[in-house]
Design a protein around this motif. Sequence first.
Motif, PDB file in Angstrom:
ATOM      1  N   MET A  30      10.668  -3.791 -11.893  1.00 19.66           N
ATOM      2  CA  MET A  30       9.809  -3.685 -10.728  1.00 19.66           C
ATOM      3  C   MET A  30       9.555  -5.072 -10.148  1.00 19.66           C
ATOM      4  O   MET A  30       9.308  -6.024 -10.863  1.00 19.66           O
ATOM      5  N   THR A  31       9.620  -5.164  -8.825  1.00 19.80           N
ATOM      6  CA  THR A  31       9.336  -6.413  -8.135  1.00 19.80           C
ATOM      7  C   THR A  31       7.848  -6.701  -8.184  1.00 19.80           C
ATOM      8  O   THR A  31       7.033  -5.794  -8.155  1.00 19.80           O
ATOM      9  N   LYS A  32       7.498  -7.954  -8.248  1.00 24.05           N
ATOM     10  CA  LYS A  32       6.091  -8.335  -8.239  1.00 24.05           C
ATOM     11  C   LYS A  32       5.529  -8.223  -6.824  1.00 24.05           C
ATOM     12  O   LYS A  32       6.099  -8.739  -5.884  1.00 24.05           O
ATOM     13  N   ILE A  33       4.416  -7.541  -6.706  1.00 25.69           N
ATOM     14  CA  ILE A  33       3.739  -7.354  -5.427  1.00 25.69           C
ATOM     15  C   ILE A  33       2.786  -8.529  -5.222  1.00 25.69           C
ATOM     16  O   ILE A  33       2.044  -8.898  -6.122  1.00 25.69           O
ATOM     17  N   ASP A  34       2.798  -9.106  -4.022  1.00 22.43           N
ATOM     18  CA  ASP A  34       1.911 -10.225  -3.714  1.00 22.43           C
ATOM     19  C   ASP A  34       0.629  -9.782  -3.019  1.00 22.43           C
ATOM     20  O   ASP A  34      -0.454 -10.219  -3.374  1.00 22.43           O
ATOM     21  N   LEU A  35       0.751  -8.933  -2.002  1.00 23.19           N
ATOM     22  CA  LEU A  35      -0.396  -8.519  -1.194  1.00 23.19           C
ATOM     23  C   LEU A  35      -0.316  -7.031  -0.888  1.00 23.19           C
ATOM     24  O   LEU A  35       0.774  -6.496  -0.681  1.00 23.19           O
ATOM     25  N   ILE A  36      -1.476  -6.400  -0.830  1.00 14.33           N
ATOM     26  CA  ILE A  36      -1.600  -5.018  -0.382  1.00 14.33           C
ATOM     27  C   ILE A  36      -2.714  -5.044   0.660  1.00 14.33           C
ATOM     28  O   ILE A  36      -3.865  -5.335   0.333  1.00 14.33           O
ATOM     29  N   VAL A  37      -2.356  -4.787   1.921  1.00 14.94           N
ATOM     30  CA  VAL A  37      -3.319  -4.953   3.006  1.00 14.94           C
ATOM     31  C   VAL A  37      -3.358  -3.731   3.918  1.00 14.94           C
ATOM     32  O   VAL A  37      -2.443  -2.909   3.931  1.00 14.94           O
ATOM     33  N   SER A  38      -4.417  -3.673   4.713  1.00 17.32           N
ATOM     34  CA  SER A  38      -4.596  -2.611   5.700  1.00 17.32           C
ATOM     35  C   SER A  38      -4.382  -3.197   7.085  1.00 17.32           C
ATOM     36  O   SER A  38      -4.931  -4.243   7.418  1.00 17.32           O
ATOM     37  N   ASP A  39      -3.585  -2.505   7.890  1.00 19.08           N
ATOM     38  CA  ASP A  39      -3.334  -2.929   9.256  1.00 19.08           C
ATOM     39  C   ASP A  39      -3.463  -1.709  10.164  1.00 19.08           C
ATOM     40  O   ASP A  39      -2.548  -0.895  10.238  1.00 19.08           O
ATOM     41  N   ASN A  40      -4.617  -1.569  10.807  1.00 15.58           N
ATOM     42  CA  ASN A  40      -4.855  -0.419  11.689  1.00 15.58           C
ATOM     43  C   ASN A  40      -4.579   0.908  10.990  1.00 15.58           C
ATOM     44  O   ASN A  40      -3.813   1.736  11.465  1.00 15.58           O
ATOM     45  N   GLN A  41      -5.166   1.076   9.841  1.00 14.13           N
ATOM     46  CA  GLN A  41      -5.081   2.289   9.035  1.00 14.13           C
ATOM     47  C   GLN A  41      -3.675   2.547   8.486  1.00 14.13           C
ATOM     48  O   GLN A  41      -3.351   3.659   8.104  1.00 14.13           O
ATOM     49  N   GLN A  42      -2.855   1.519   8.431  1.00 11.56           N
ATOM     50  CA  GLN A  42      -1.568   1.591   7.764  1.00 11.56           C
ATOM     51  C   GLN A  42      -1.602   0.616   6.599  1.00 11.56           C
ATOM     52  O   GLN A  42      -2.263  -0.422   6.667  1.00 11.56           O
ATOM     53  N   VAL A  43      -0.888   0.938   5.550  1.00 15.10           N
ATOM     54  CA  VAL A  43      -0.849   0.056   4.392  1.00 15.10           C
ATOM     55  C   VAL A  43       0.457  -0.728   4.412  1.00 15.10           C
ATOM     56  O   VAL A  43       1.536  -0.156   4.593  1.00 15.10           O
ATOM     57  N   LEU A  44       0.321  -2.040   4.252  1.00 11.59           N
ATOM     58  CA  LEU A  44       1.479  -2.920   4.177  1.00 11.59           C
ATOM     59  C   LEU A  44       1.478  -3.612   2.823  1.00 11.59           C
ATOM     60  O   LEU A  44       0.432  -4.032   2.333  1.00 11.59           O
ATOM     61  N   VAL A  45       2.650  -3.722   2.237  1.00 13.33           N
ATOM     62  CA  VAL A  45       2.812  -4.393   0.949  1.00 13.33           C
ATOM     63  C   VAL A  45       3.749  -5.576   1.165  1.00 13.33           C
ATOM     64  O   VAL A  45       4.805  -5.445   1.781  1.00 13.33           O
ATOM     65  N   TYR A  46       3.328  -6.735   0.659  1.00 13.40           N
ATOM     66  CA  TYR A  46       4.118  -7.965   0.779  1.00 13.40           C
ATOM     67  C   TYR A  46       4.699  -8.280  -0.585  1.00 13.40           C
ATOM     68  O   TYR A  46       3.976  -8.491  -1.554  1.00 13.40           O
ATOM     69  N   GLU A  47       6.025  -8.262  -0.663  1.00 16.39           N
ATOM     70  CA  GLU A  47       6.715  -8.614  -1.902  1.00 16.39           C
ATOM     71  C   GLU A  47       8.056  -9.235  -1.544  1.00 16.39           C
ATOM     72  O   GLU A  47       8.673  -8.883  -0.543  1.00 16.39           O
ATOM     73  N   ASP A  48       8.473 -10.182  -2.352  1.00 16.01           N
ATOM     74  CA  ASP A  48       9.728 -10.899  -2.096  1.00 16.01           C
ATOM     75  C   ASP A  48       9.800 -11.482  -0.686  1.00 16.01           C
ATOM     76  O   ASP A  48      10.861 -11.476  -0.056  1.00 16.01           O
ATOM     77  N   GLY A  49       8.662 -11.944  -0.160  1.00 17.04           N
ATOM     78  CA  GLY A  49       8.636 -12.587   1.140  1.00 17.04           C
ATOM     79  C   GLY A  49       8.802 -11.669   2.328  1.00 17.04           C
ATOM     80  O   GLY A  49       9.059 -12.136   3.442  1.00 17.04           O
ATOM     81  N   LYS A  50       8.667 -10.358   2.123  1.00 15.11           N
ATOM     82  CA  LYS A  50       8.781  -9.451   3.267  1.00 15.11           C
ATOM     83  C   LYS A  50       7.745  -8.341   3.184  1.00 15.11           C
ATOM     84  O   LYS A  50       7.262  -7.987   2.113  1.00 15.11           O
ATOM     85  N   TRP A  51       7.404  -7.790   4.348  1.00 17.36           N
ATOM     86  CA  TRP A  51       6.415  -6.724   4.480  1.00 17.36           C
ATOM     87  C   TRP A  51       7.102  -5.374   4.487  1.00 17.36           C
ATOM     88  O   TRP A  51       8.135  -5.201   5.116  1.00 17.36           O
ATOM     89  N   THR A  52       6.494  -4.412   3.801  1.00 15.25           N
ATOM     90  CA  THR A  52       6.970  -3.030   3.811  1.00 15.25           C
ATOM     91  C   THR A  52       5.796  -2.137   4.179  1.00 15.25           C
ATOM     92  O   THR A  52       4.727  -2.248   3.585  1.00 15.25           O
ATOM     93  N   MET A  53       6.013  -1.259   5.174  1.00 17.88           N
ATOM     94  CA  MET A  53       4.975  -0.311   5.552  1.00 17.88           C
ATOM     95  C   MET A  53       5.039   0.872   4.594  1.00 17.88           C
ATOM     96  O   MET A  53       6.096   1.425   4.346  1.00 17.88           O
ATOM     97  N   MET A  54       3.879   1.237   4.043  1.00 16.07           N
ATOM     98  CA  MET A  54       3.792   2.343   3.098  1.00 16.07           C
ATOM     99  C   MET A  54       3.092   3.506   3.805  1.00 16.07           C
ATOM    100  O   MET A  54       1.888   3.693   3.667  1.00 16.07           O
TER     101      MET A  54
END
Length: 135
Positions: A1-25
Amino acid sequence: MTKIDLIVSDNQQVLVYEDGKWTMMKQYHSPRQFIEQLCLRNGTTLEGCYEASRVLLENAYKRPIYIGGGCNQIFVPTCSIKSRECNWISLNYLTYHSPSHYNRFGYDYLSEQRWIKHLYDGNTLRTAIFGEETI
């Protein structure tokens, strides 16, 4: 499993930052829901992690949590874990980045003082769990 750096909220969407890139969840409605599922996938609950942290850190406020299993990371909440806007920062990210690196994303401004407190709390939890061992 990749290490997750940030888990944030952006206008009621969840974004995860890992390996230098953002993924919308899209399947999650809040960072809390994401972190709860991360806990469950690794054999625990958010409430269990938070209670263990309370015991280890003697009732500290806005306590970091440790998620073991395949995750094996410490996460620090940026505000009350009951808030839908609570973002989560990994101890690894706090250790290797600065508040300005985080603040440039614009999700939740953190002062240098708050950054240092979060880093201190995360390291205190790491020491309480692993002694001087790093994760």
